[in-house]
Design a protein around this motif. Structure first.
Motif, PDB file in Angstrom:
ATOM      1  N   UNK A 109       4.507 -12.179  -0.886  1.00  0.00           N
ATOM      2  CA  UNK A 109       5.952 -11.665  -1.229  1.00  0.00           C
ATOM      3  C   UNK A 109       5.909 -10.595  -2.238  1.00  0.00           C
ATOM      4  N   UNK A 110       4.905 -10.848  -3.062  1.00  0.00           N
ATOM      5  CA  UNK A 110       4.809  -9.717  -4.298  1.00  0.00           C
ATOM      6  C   UNK A 110       3.983  -8.633  -3.640  1.00  0.00           C
ATOM      7  N   UNK A 111       3.099  -8.614  -2.704  1.00  0.00           N
ATOM      8  CA  UNK A 111       2.398  -7.505  -2.054  1.00  0.00           C
ATOM      9  C   UNK A 111       3.385  -6.690  -1.236  1.00  0.00           C
ATOM     10  N   UNK A 112       4.547  -7.435  -0.639  1.00  0.00           N
ATOM     11  CA  UNK A 112       5.503  -6.696   0.479  1.00  0.00           C
ATOM     12  C   UNK A 112       6.333  -6.132  -0.778  1.00  0.00           C
ATOM     13  N   UNK A 113       6.554  -6.696  -1.840  1.00  0.00           N
ATOM     14  CA  UNK A 113       7.614  -6.091  -2.799  1.00  0.00           C
ATOM     15  C   UNK A 113       6.880  -4.507  -3.447  1.00  0.00           C
ATOM     16  N   UNK A 114       5.677  -4.815  -3.623  1.00  0.00           N
ATOM     17  CA  UNK A 114       4.774  -3.652  -4.136  1.00  0.00           C
ATOM     18  C   UNK A 114       5.036  -2.470  -3.017  1.00  0.00           C
ATOM     19  N   UNK A 141       0.987  -3.476  10.418  1.00  0.00           N
ATOM     20  CA  UNK A 141       0.983  -4.058   9.084  1.00  0.00           C
ATOM     21  C   UNK A 141       2.182  -4.059   8.157  1.00  0.00           C
ATOM     22  N   UNK A 142       2.430  -2.630   8.187  1.00  0.00           N
ATOM     23  CA  UNK A 142       3.643  -2.268   7.276  1.00  0.00           C
ATOM     24  C   UNK A 142       5.030  -2.960   7.815  1.00  0.00           C
ATOM     25  N   UNK A 143       5.282  -3.230   9.191  1.00  0.00           N
ATOM     26  CA  UNK A 143       6.249  -3.791   9.675  1.00  0.00           C
ATOM     27  C   UNK A 143       6.389  -5.366   9.501  1.00  0.00           C
ATOM     28  N   UNK A 144       5.152  -5.930   9.286  1.00  0.00           N
ATOM     29  CA  UNK A 144       5.082  -7.150   8.868  1.00  0.00           C
ATOM     30  C   UNK A 144       5.420  -7.483   7.381  1.00  0.00           C
ATOM     31  N   UNK A 145       5.031  -6.384   6.620  1.00  0.00           N
ATOM     32  CA  UNK A 145       5.477  -6.344   5.271  1.00  0.00           C
ATOM     33  C   UNK A 145       6.770  -6.133   4.832  1.00  0.00           C
ATOM     34  N   UNK A 146       7.462  -5.584   5.776  1.00  0.00           N
ATOM     35  CA  UNK A 146       8.754  -4.873   5.769  1.00  0.00           C
ATOM     36  C   UNK A 146       9.652  -6.336   5.979  1.00  0.00           C
ATOM     37  N   UNK A 147       9.252  -6.863   7.148  1.00  0.00           N
ATOM     38  CA  UNK A 147       9.819  -8.318   7.586  1.00  0.00           C
ATOM     39  C   UNK A 147       9.729  -9.173   6.494  1.00  0.00           C
ATOM     40  N   UNK A 148       8.647  -9.556   5.995  1.00  0.00           N
ATOM     41  CA  UNK A 148       8.339 -10.587   5.014  1.00  0.00           C
ATOM     42  C   UNK A 148       9.093 -10.212   3.729  1.00  0.00           C
TER      43      UNK A 148
END
Ligand SMILES: CCCCCCCCCCCCCCCC(=O)SCCNC(=O)CCNC(=O)[C@H](O)C(C)(C)COP(=O)(O)OP(=O)(O)OC[C@H]1O[C@@H](n2cnc3c(N)ncnc32)[C@H](O)[C@@H]1OP(=O)(O)O
Ligand SMILES: Cc1cc2nc3c(=O)[nH]c(=O)nc-3n(C[C@H](O)[C@H](O)[C@H](O)COP(=O)(O)OP(=O)(O)OC[C@H]3O[C@@H](n4cnc5c(N)ncnc54)[C@H](O)[C@@H]3O)c2cc1C
Length: 585
Positions: free
Chosen positions: A259-264, A475-482
Motif C-alpha cells: 500500500x505504501x508503494x501504491x501511495x507513492x 500494473x498501474x491499475x492494480x496499484x490504483x485499485x490497491x
C-alpha cells in the motif's frame, strides 16, 4: 526571458534535490527567490532575482516568530512608513516578535524577506513582505541593529541553519516592500490590487513544490529501501522444513509495504495535477483575475497536509518493516523519517491547513445549495448521492466507478454533516466561531475525505489516460485499485456509515485487496526500481541495488568513528575494575 530563467532554475533545483538526496542547503533561499518572483514588481524582480540566482546574496523567508507561526494576523514585527524620509522602520517590539525558525538565516543569509505588519499613519494594513539586508556583503557581519544566530539543535534538518532575527528599528527604502499587488505611495496612500490575502500567495507555491521532491521523493526512497530489503532478507520457516522465506512472501509484510508503494504512485501522479492547476491560476492572477485563488489555496492546503501526513506515516511503516536494521542509521530510514516529519509542520501546520480547506468546502456547499455553480474540484458537493454501494461481488471493487462513488459519497456526507452541525449550533444560539470550533474535529475529517476523493480520482484519471504498454497499464491499475481499497479498509467506519457499504461488501473489499497484494508481490521490485534512485541517493546499506546488505552493514559499521577512537572510558573507569577481578579468576 524571465520565465525561461525561472524554469531553468526550477529544473536545476529539482535536479540538485534528486542528486543530493534532498540534503541541499539554501532551500529557503529558493523560497526567498520565488517570493520575489511572485510578489515583486518587474523592477524589483530585475534588481534582486539575478543577484539571488547567482548567489551574490543569500535570502531567507522570515515570517514565523517566537510567538506566532500559524496566526499571521498575530505577527508582531512592525514596518512603519516614515513619509519624511520615504523609508520603512522595521522593528521587533518584543521578544515574542523575534523571527524564529527561518531556514538559512542562522549562519548564511545576507538578506531576509521580513513579513511584518505594515503601519501607515498609525493604521495597520496587515502582513506585507519587506526586503531587509541583515549581514554585510563585505565581511558577513550582522549589520547595525541586527541580532542574528542559529536556533540550536533540532530533530532533523541538521544541514539547515534555522535562525533567529531581532531587528531594532532598521531603516529600509520605500522600494524594498514587494509591491506587485500592494503599494505604499510616497504621500502615504496605500494601493491594493487583487485578493486581500495575496501576500499569503507565495506559501501556495512552496506547498506545491515541497510535495514533489521533498515529501513524495522521501516516501519513494523509503519504499525502495524496504521493498528491496524485503526480497533479500530471509527470516523464519515459511514451509516447514524448507529454506527460510523472503520476508516479502509474508502476507503481513506485503500488507505493510505494497500500500505504501501504491501511495507513492498516487502522490506521484498528484504532483503534476497540482502544479498544472497552480500554473493555471498563477497565469490568471498575473492578468488580474483572482477568482480561482480561494480554490487553489484550499486544494493545496489540504493536499500539503494529507500528503505530508501519509508520507510520514508511510516512511515509518517502511522503517519498522525492516526490523532491527531499520533502526540503524545505516539503513537511511530514520533520517528519511525525521526529514519528512518536519513537513507536517513547516509551510503551514497540517491541522490548520485541513481546516482552511474545510472553511472553503463549507462555503462552497452553501453556494451550491443556493443554486450557484461550483468550481471544478468541489462540483460534486451538490450531486445526488447513491444510497448504497452497487457492488455485487468482489470483482466489482476492481471497477473504478464503484470505489470512486464510495469516496465521493463519503466526502459529501461528511462535509454536509459538518456544515449542518455548524449551522444547527449557530441556530441554537452559539456564536459562529464557537460553533466552528465545536465542529472542527468533524470538519477536519470532512476535509481529509475530500482530499482523499480528489487523490483517488486523479489516480484513476491519470491511469485511464496513460497510453502505456499493456503490461505496465495493468500494473498501474492494480496499484490504483490497491490504493483505493487500502484507504477504504483503513477508514472502514466512515464507509460503513448509514450502510452505504455493508459488512458483506467490506469483506469483498478485503478479499480483492488480498488478491491484489499477491499479484503485486511479483512486480513490487520492478515497480519501485522504476523511480531509479541511485545507491548514493538512497544512502542506505539495506537498499543498495546489488542486495549485498550484510557486507555493507559490516563495512559501514567498521567505518564508524567510534571504532577508530581510543576507548577513554576503558582506560579511566573499566580497566581498574577489570584488573581487580584478575586475581579472583
Ligand atoms: C523545486 C525543487 C524542490 C524545491 C523544494 C522547495 C520546498 C523546500 C522545502 C523546505 C523549505 C521549508 C520552508 C518552510 C517555510 C515556512 O514554514 S514559511 C512559514 C509558513 N507559515 C504558514 O504557512 C502560516 C500558516 N498560517 C496561515 O496561512 C494563516 O494564518 C491562516 C491559517 C490561513 C489564517 O490566516 P487569516 O489571515 O487568519 O485568514 P482567515 O481569517 O482564516 O481567512 C482565510 C481566508 O484567507 C484566504 N487565504 C488563506 N491563506 C491563503 C493563501 N495562502 N493564499 C491565498 N488565500 C489565502 C482563504 O482563502 C480565506 O479566504 P476567504 O474564505 O476569506 O475568502
Ligand atoms: C523544519 C522547519 C523549518 C521551518 N522553516 C521556516 C522558514 O523558513 N520560515 C518561516 O517563516 N517559518 C519556518 N518554520 C516555522 C513553521 O512555518 C511554523 O512552525 C508553522 O507554521 C507552525 O506554526 P507554529 O510553530 O506557531 O505552531 P502552532 O500554530 O503554535 O501549532 C501548535 C498547535 O496549535 C494548533 N493550532 C494552532 N492554530 C490553530 C487553529 N487556528 N485551529 C486549530 N488548531 C490550531 C496546531 O494544530 C498545533 O497542534 C519552520 C518550521 C520547521 C519545523
Amino acid at each position: 526571458m524571465n520565465a525561461v530563467l525561472k524554469l531553468l532554475h526550477h529544473i536545476q533545483v529539482h535536479f540538485n534535490f534528486r542528486v543530493l538526496a534532498g540534503d541541499i542547503g539554501f532551500n529557503v533561499h529558493t523560497v526567498f527567490l520565488n517570493c520575489i518572483n511572485e510578489l515583486g514588481t518587474d523592477e524589483q524582480i530585475a534588481k534582486w532575482v539575478p543577484l539571488a540566482q547567482n548567489y551574490n546574496i543569500i535570502g531567507t523567508y522570515a515570517q514565523t516568530e517566537l510567538g506566532h507561526g500559524t496566526y499571521l494576523r498575530g505577527l508582531e514585527t512592525t514596518a512603519t512608513f516614515d513619509m519624511s524620509t520615504q523609508e520603512f522602520l522595521i522593528n521587533t517590539p518584543k521578544i515574542s516578535a523575534m523571527k524564529w525558525w527561518p531556514g538559512d538565516l542562522g549562519r548564511s543569509a545576507t538578506h531576509a524577506l521580513v513579513l511584518a505588519q505594515l503601519y501607515i499613519k498609525g493604521k495597520n494594513y496587515g502582513m506585507h513582505p519587506f526586503l531587509v539586508q541583515i549581514r554585510s556583503l563585505h565581511d558577513h557581519s550582522p549589520l547595525p541593529g541586527i541580532t542574528v544566530g542559529d536556533i540550536g539543535p533540532k530533530m532533523g534538518f541538521a544541514h539547515v541553519d534555522n535562525g533567529y532575527l531581532f531587528l531594532r528599528n532598521i531603516r529600509i527604502p520605500l522600494q524594498n516592500m514587494l509591491s506587485r499587488y500592494s503599494q505604499v505611495l510616497p504621500d502615504g496612500r496605500y494601493v491594493k490590487r487583487g485578493s486581500e490575502k495575496i501576500n499569503y500567495f507565495s506559501m501556495i507555491l512552496v506547498r506545491v513544490n515541497m510535495i514533489g521532491e521533498v515529501v513524495v521523493g522521501t516516501l519513494t526512497k523509503a519504499c525502495m529501501i524496504a521493498i528491496r530489503y524485503s526480497v533479500v532478507r530471509r527470516q523464519s520457516e515459511f514451509k516447514p522444513g524448507a529454506a527460510e522465506a523472503k520476508i516479502l512472501d509474508y502476507q503481513t509484510q506485503q500488507g505493510k509495504l505494497l500500500p505504501q508503494l501504491a501511495t507513492v504512485y498516487a502522490f506521484h501522479f498528484l504532483c503534476p495535477y497540482l502544479l498544472d492547476y497552480y500554473n493555471l491560476v498563477h497565469h490568471e492572477i498575473k492578468s488580474g483575475n483572482f477568482k480561482s485563488l480561494p480554490e487553489l489555496h484550499a486544494l493545496t492546503a489540504g493536499m500539503k497536509a494529507l500528503v505530508t501526513e501519509y508520507s510520514t506515516a508511510g516512511v515509518e511503516v517502511c522503517r519498522r518493516a525492516c526490523g532491527g536494521h531499520g533502526y540503524s542509521m545505516l539503513s537511511g530510514l530514520p533520517s528519511l523519517y525525521s526529514y519528512v516529519l518536519a513537513a507536517c509542520t513547516y509551510e503551514g501546520e497540517n491541522t490548520v491547513l485541513y481546516l482552511q480547506t474545510a472553511r472553503y468546502l463549507v462555503k462552497c456547499l452553501a453556494m451550491g445549495q443556493s443554486g450557484q455553480s461550483l468550481p471544478q474540484s468541489v462540483a460534486y458537493l451538490t450531486s445526488a448521492l447513491s444510497r448504497r454501494c452497487q457492488a455485487r461481488d468482489k470483482s466489482d471493487f476492481l471497477k473504478t466507478e464503484i470505489y470512486l462513488d464510495a469516496f465521493e459519497h463519503r466526502a459529501c456526507r461528511l462535509i454536509r454533516g459538518a456544515a449542518s452541525k455548524v449551522q444547527a449550533l449557530v441556530h441554537s444560539g452559539l456564536e459562529q466561531y464557537e460553533a466552528w470550533n465545536s465542529t472542527s474535529v468533524e470538519l477536519l475529517e470532512a476535509s481529509m475525505a475530500h482530499c482523499q476523493y480528489i487523490i483517488v480520482k486523479v489516480f484513476v484519471d491519470t491511469v485511464e489516460k496513460l497510453n502505456s504498454d499493456p503490461g505496465i497499464h495493468i500494473s498501474l491499475k492494480r496499484l490504483c485499485h490497491l490504493f483505493a481499497l487500502h484507504w477504504i479498509r483503513t477508514n472502514a467506519g466512515s464507509f460503513l456509515h448509514n450502510e452505504y457499504i455493508s459488512g458483506n461488501q467490506l469483506d469483498m473489499v478485503t478479499e480483492i485487496y488480498l488478491d491484489l497484494l499477491l499479484l503485486l508481490r511479483k512486480e513490487a521490485v520492478v515497480l519501485v526500481d522504476a523511480f531509479d534512485y541511485t545507491d548514493e541517493q538512497l544512502n542506505s546499506a539495506l537498499g543498495s541495488y546489488d542486495g549485498q546488505v550484510y557486507q555493507r552493514l559490516f563495512e559501514w559499521a567498521q567505518k564508524a568513528p567510534e571504532n577508530h577512537q581510543v576507548n577513554s572510558a576503558y582506560e579511566k573507569h573499566m580497566k581498574p575494575l577489570f584488573h581487580s577481578a584478575l586475581s579472583k579468576l
